[in-house]
Design a protein around this motif. Structure first.
Motif, PDB file in Angstrom:
ATOM      1  N   TRP A 155      14.084  22.697 -23.102  1.00  0.00           N
ATOM      2  CA  TRP A 155      13.603  22.900 -21.963  1.00  0.00           C
ATOM      3  C   TRP A 155      13.612  24.326 -21.445  1.00  0.00           C
ATOM      4  O   TRP A 155      12.590  24.798 -20.721  1.00  0.00           O
ATOM      5  CB  TRP A 155      14.841  22.374 -20.843  1.00  0.00           C
ATOM      6  CG  TRP A 155      14.529  22.193 -19.545  1.00  0.00           C
ATOM      7  CD1 TRP A 155      14.832  23.150 -18.529  1.00  0.00           C
ATOM      8  CD2 TRP A 155      13.978  21.344 -18.458  1.00  0.00           C
ATOM      9  NE1 TRP A 155      14.340  22.548 -17.234  1.00  0.00           N
ATOM     10  CE2 TRP A 155      13.698  21.526 -17.434  1.00  0.00           C
ATOM     11  CE3 TRP A 155      13.248  19.847 -19.155  1.00  0.00           C
ATOM     12  CZ2 TRP A 155      13.219  20.551 -16.480  1.00  0.00           C
ATOM     13  CZ3 TRP A 155      12.604  19.093 -18.166  1.00  0.00           C
ATOM     14  CH2 TRP A 155      12.668  19.402 -16.850  1.00  0.00           C
ATOM     15  N   SER A 192      15.460  28.087 -12.687  1.00  0.00           N
ATOM     16  CA  SER A 192      15.645  27.156 -13.603  1.00  0.00           C
ATOM     17  C   SER A 192      17.024  26.659 -13.386  1.00  0.00           C
ATOM     18  O   SER A 192      17.818  27.469 -13.066  1.00  0.00           O
ATOM     19  CB  SER A 192      15.393  27.636 -14.909  1.00  0.00           C
ATOM     20  OG  SER A 192      13.975  27.573 -15.188  1.00  0.00           O
ATOM     21  N   ASP A 251      19.250  20.566 -23.056  1.00  0.00           N
ATOM     22  CA  ASP A 251      18.141  20.041 -23.756  1.00  0.00           C
ATOM     23  C   ASP A 251      17.173  21.701 -24.340  1.00  0.00           C
ATOM     24  O   ASP A 251      17.123  22.590 -23.312  1.00  0.00           O
ATOM     25  CB  ASP A 251      17.034  19.592 -22.644  1.00  0.00           C
ATOM     26  CG  ASP A 251      15.647  19.172 -23.226  1.00  0.00           C
ATOM     27  OD1 ASP A 251      15.433  19.527 -24.536  1.00  0.00           O
ATOM     28  OD2 ASP A 251      15.087  18.209 -22.581  1.00  0.00           O
ATOM     29  N   PHE A 302       6.323  17.503 -21.579  1.00  0.00           N
ATOM     30  CA  PHE A 302       7.420  16.437 -21.291  1.00  0.00           C
ATOM     31  C   PHE A 302       6.987  15.451 -20.538  1.00  0.00           C
ATOM     32  O   PHE A 302       7.721  14.391 -20.081  1.00  0.00           O
ATOM     33  CB  PHE A 302       8.482  16.902 -20.476  1.00  0.00           C
ATOM     34  CG  PHE A 302       9.269  18.186 -21.244  1.00  0.00           C
ATOM     35  CD1 PHE A 302       9.692  17.927 -22.504  1.00  0.00           C
ATOM     36  CD2 PHE A 302       9.824  19.308 -20.605  1.00  0.00           C
ATOM     37  CE1 PHE A 302      10.317  18.857 -23.145  1.00  0.00           C
ATOM     38  CE2 PHE A 302      10.710  20.061 -21.296  1.00  0.00           C
ATOM     39  CZ  PHE A 302      10.873  20.098 -22.759  1.00  0.00           C
ATOM     40  N   LEU A 320       8.952  20.681 -14.414  1.00  0.00           N
ATOM     41  CA  LEU A 320       8.799  19.683 -15.232  1.00  0.00           C
ATOM     42  C   LEU A 320       7.503  20.426 -16.059  1.00  0.00           C
ATOM     43  O   LEU A 320       6.495  20.697 -15.566  1.00  0.00           O
ATOM     44  CB  LEU A 320       8.451  18.328 -15.044  1.00  0.00           C
ATOM     45  CG  LEU A 320       8.095  17.387 -16.288  1.00  0.00           C
ATOM     46  CD1 LEU A 320       9.462  17.315 -17.172  1.00  0.00           C
ATOM     47  CD2 LEU A 320       7.546  16.124 -15.826  1.00  0.00           C
ATOM     48  N   LYS A 344      10.147  25.837 -22.840  1.00  0.00           N
ATOM     49  CA  LYS A 344       9.107  25.382 -21.698  1.00  0.00           C
ATOM     50  C   LYS A 344       9.126  25.897 -20.454  1.00  0.00           C
ATOM     51  O   LYS A 344       7.864  26.247 -19.933  1.00  0.00           O
ATOM     52  CB  LYS A 344       9.027  23.708 -21.576  1.00  0.00           C
ATOM     53  CG  LYS A 344       8.920  22.870 -22.943  1.00  0.00           C
ATOM     54  CD  LYS A 344       7.549  23.288 -23.597  1.00  0.00           C
ATOM     55  CE  LYS A 344       7.328  22.529 -25.014  1.00  0.00           C
ATOM     56  NZ  LYS A 344       6.209  22.808 -25.684  1.00  0.00           N
ATOM     57  N   GLN A 345      10.364  26.339 -20.151  1.00  0.00           N
ATOM     58  CA  GLN A 345      10.319  27.136 -18.859  1.00  0.00           C
ATOM     59  C   GLN A 345       9.715  28.581 -19.056  1.00  0.00           C
ATOM     60  O   GLN A 345       9.268  28.983 -18.034  1.00  0.00           O
ATOM     61  CB  GLN A 345      11.802  27.017 -18.655  1.00  0.00           C
ATOM     62  CG  GLN A 345      12.656  25.925 -18.053  1.00  0.00           C
ATOM     63  CD  GLN A 345      12.015  25.270 -16.411  1.00  0.00           C
ATOM     64  OE1 GLN A 345      12.537  25.979 -15.547  1.00  0.00           O
ATOM     65  NE2 GLN A 345      11.378  24.214 -16.830  1.00  0.00           N
ATOM     66  N   HIS A 362      19.690  19.939 -12.233  1.00  0.00           N
ATOM     67  CA  HIS A 362      18.050  20.042 -12.209  1.00  0.00           C
ATOM     68  C   HIS A 362      17.746  20.143 -10.623  1.00  0.00           C
ATOM     69  O   HIS A 362      16.810  20.689 -10.228  1.00  0.00           O
ATOM     70  CB  HIS A 362      17.624  18.643 -12.624  1.00  0.00           C
ATOM     71  CG  HIS A 362      16.269  18.506 -12.396  1.00  0.00           C
ATOM     72  ND1 HIS A 362      15.314  19.315 -13.080  1.00  0.00           N
ATOM     73  CD2 HIS A 362      15.443  17.673 -11.920  1.00  0.00           C
ATOM     74  CE1 HIS A 362      13.935  18.664 -12.774  1.00  0.00           C
ATOM     75  NE2 HIS A 362      14.081  17.636 -12.141  1.00  0.00           N
ATOM     76  N   GLN A 367      20.582  21.970 -17.123  1.00  0.00           N
ATOM     77  CA  GLN A 367      19.255  21.513 -17.981  1.00  0.00           C
ATOM     78  C   GLN A 367      18.984  22.123 -19.054  1.00  0.00           C
ATOM     79  O   GLN A 367      18.739  21.814 -20.154  1.00  0.00           O
ATOM     80  CB  GLN A 367      18.128  21.426 -16.933  1.00  0.00           C
ATOM     81  CG  GLN A 367      17.127  20.490 -17.385  1.00  0.00           C
ATOM     82  CD  GLN A 367      17.522  18.942 -17.160  1.00  0.00           C
ATOM     83  OE1 GLN A 367      18.338  18.434 -16.614  1.00  0.00           O
ATOM     84  NE2 GLN A 367      16.587  18.025 -17.974  1.00  0.00           N
ATOM     85  N   ASP A 396      13.128  24.511 -11.224  1.00  0.00           N
ATOM     86  CA  ASP A 396      13.148  23.777 -12.592  1.00  0.00           C
ATOM     87  C   ASP A 396      12.122  22.669 -12.819  1.00  0.00           C
ATOM     88  O   ASP A 396      12.187  21.431 -12.936  1.00  0.00           O
ATOM     89  CB  ASP A 396      14.567  22.806 -12.366  1.00  0.00           C
ATOM     90  CG  ASP A 396      15.233  22.760 -13.976  1.00  0.00           C
ATOM     91  OD1 ASP A 396      15.056  23.475 -14.721  1.00  0.00           O
ATOM     92  OD2 ASP A 396      15.943  21.581 -13.943  1.00  0.00           O
TER      93      ASP A 396
END
Length: 519
Positions: free
Chosen positions: A470, A459, A467, A371, A367, A473-474, A495, A463, A365
């Motif tokens: 999220w 992931s 979001d 972000f 970042l 972006k993953q 998370h 989360q 997961d």
């Protein structure tokens, strides 16, 4: 000789003025009343301890000490954001700042209520001075606190104790001067106080009581730090960055397999928490289960057993000190990098600089660099700074130890570690450069990342549902290299994916595949 009588020897007239003694400390400042034979009213402005040069000198010295303390106090504030040369504190810089604040508060209170001495002020000054001297002894006597506070913290607490003693001496001097002048000019020391004087005494007593309570809380927090120093780290600490501070490194498992070949080591990087808080147990289980043969982890500066680094601290600096610490520990890889949350940014920078030694990347997961703005907001930075300022009081840590039975492990690397000034400072450092230095470092690492490095992403389903951005972006991170082996979403995992059984099993399975050749 009578007034107006001619001096027979000198042939001139003499007066009583000629017979007055030379001015001394007790000489009145109002010459028109010197010859008065009647006592003055206690309320007369001429009845003042400032008539004595000793009192005036003490006040001037107090002003000078306050100005000097203010300069030191400003330096302590600056060192939190940009560490001046020689002022780096390896532990929490907020302790040195708090001692400087205590010294400044003592002197300012003394100056504001200088002409109104009171017994309560002297008693409270004695209490503060005694407790601060005890703090000095604890810091110097315990090797770990002495290592963390270095000369900056030691000077700060010693100076604060000396200022408390000076405040006591100044108040006592004014009390003596006040009694001297009252007896000389009014006939007796005045025991009564005006309403204004009582208000001033009350305000000064309240201010010094608050200072005394703060100092006592700081002593209790310092005592907890001294107790926590007895909790030995599982690995070793290594000096880095020209021997300015130490980084904790721990490795476990066999370096070679049954065939005598060097095994791939999994290098864990913690996320918002230290590796010890969850990932360590996962790694130990993976070794016991035979999924991996060996693993290492190093605490980032300010986390768990690692010292804090000077400010500013970017991802590239953290990666450099990690490399140095691993080298000093004799660890050369090859590596499979396993990281979580914000720690994935640090692992990506490390991977881009050690591409030949990195055989795989697993991000839990992670970042995304887009972000980083959430970490680096001005509001979050201010809150962290305020938490750091009050952290030496340690109210939550003290109550946790007394009422909840929290031990040293919880305070060093567990949930209660977020209450320590050291961890708060590490988070503040991360926040201050998130959108500038760190974002630039991560962007550069993406440009030079070895595109043939095997990549696995796991992931959090929770989360992703919480979001919308999220997930996208993953997905973007899945294109970090051309060798994406898998992107898995653990539907019910938060998370901290490893907090669920499914998450732990999946992480261990993917690590086992990464440390072995893929079909």
């Amino acid at each position: 000789m009578a007034h107006g009588e001619r001096d027979r020897a000198g042939g001139r007239y003499s007066s009583e003025e000629d017979l007055q003694p030379a001015p001394s400390e007790h000489t009145r400042l109002l010459p028109n009343r010197v010859d008065s034979v009647q006592y003055l009213s206690p309320d007369d402005p001429a009845v003042s301890p400032y008539n004595l040069w000793t009192v005036r000198v003490v006040r001037w010295i107090t002003v000078a000490l306050a100005m000097l303390t203010f300069v030191w106090w400003v330096l302590m504030i600056v060192s939190v954001f940009v560490t001046p040369p020689g002022l780096h504190v390896r532990g929490s810089p907020f302790f040195a700042f708090s001692y400087a604040s205590v010294a400044l508060l003592m002197l300012v209170t003394t100056l504001i209520f200088f002409a109104v001495p009171s017994k309560s002020q002297r008693i409270l000054s004695i209490v503060v001075a005694g407790v601060l001297l005890l703090d000095s002894i604890i810091i110097v006597a315990v090797q770990r606190t002495r290592h963390e506070e270095v000369w900056v913290g030691i000077v700060s607490v010693v100076w604060a104790s000396l200022m408390a003693i000076w405040s006591l001496a100044a108040d006592r001097t004014v009390q003596w001067g006040k009694a001297e002048e009252e007896e000389r000019l009014t006939g007796r020391p005045e025991s009564r106080r005006t309403l204004l004087e009582w208000i001033e005494v009350m305000l000064s007593s309240i201010a010094l009581t608050i200072v005394a309570v703060i100092v006592i809380l700081m002593t209790l927090t310092l005592t907890l730090r001294a107790l926590d120093a007895g909790l030995k780290p599982p690995g070793e600490r290594y000096w880095v960055d020209e021997n300015q501070y130490q980084i904790h490194v721990y490795c476990s498992g066999d370096r070679v397999n049954a065939a005598g070949e060097r095994v791939t080591t999994v290098l864990f990087e913690g996320g918002e928490d230290a590796v010890e808080h969850g990932l360590w147990q996962l790694a130990e289980n993976a070794v016991r289960n035979g999924s991996i043969h060996r693993f290492c982890f190093a605490d980032r500066p300010g986390m768990a057993w690692s010292d804090t680094a000077p400010s500013p601290l970017s991802a590239s600096i953290a990666s450099d000190v990690l490399s140095e610490a691993l080298t000093r520990a004799g660890e050369e890889g090859p590596w499979v990098l396993a990281s979580a949350g914000v720690g994935s940014l640090y692992s990506r920078v490390f991977s881009s600089r050690h591409d030949k030694a990195v055989r795989g990347i697993l991000m839990i997961d992670p970042l995304h660099e887009d972000f980083l703005g959430r970490i680096g907001t001005a509001g979050r930075g201010f809150v962290l700074w305020m938490r750091g300022v009050i952290s030496p009081c340690g109210i939550d840590r003290i109550l946790g130890a007394i009422l909840r039975g929290r031990g040293s492990a919880d305070r060093v690397w567990g949930r209660a570690s977020y209450q320590s000034g050291q961890t708060i400072f590490a988070k503040l450092q991360e926040s201050m450069v998130a959108t500038s230095l760190t974002k630039r470092d991560v962007a550069a690492s993406r440009a030079i990342q070895n595109r043939d490095t095997p990549l696995v992403i796991i992931s959090s389903g929770v989360q992703i549902r919480k979001d919308r951005e999220w997930e996208s972006k993953q997905r973007d991170l899945s294109h970090l290299t051309k060798q994406l082996r898998s992107w898995d979403i653990v539907d019910q995992a938060p998370h901290r994916v490893w907090d669920t059984l499914e998450g732990r099993q999946l992480i261990e399975e993917k690590l086992a595949r990464l440390v072995q050749p893929w079909p």
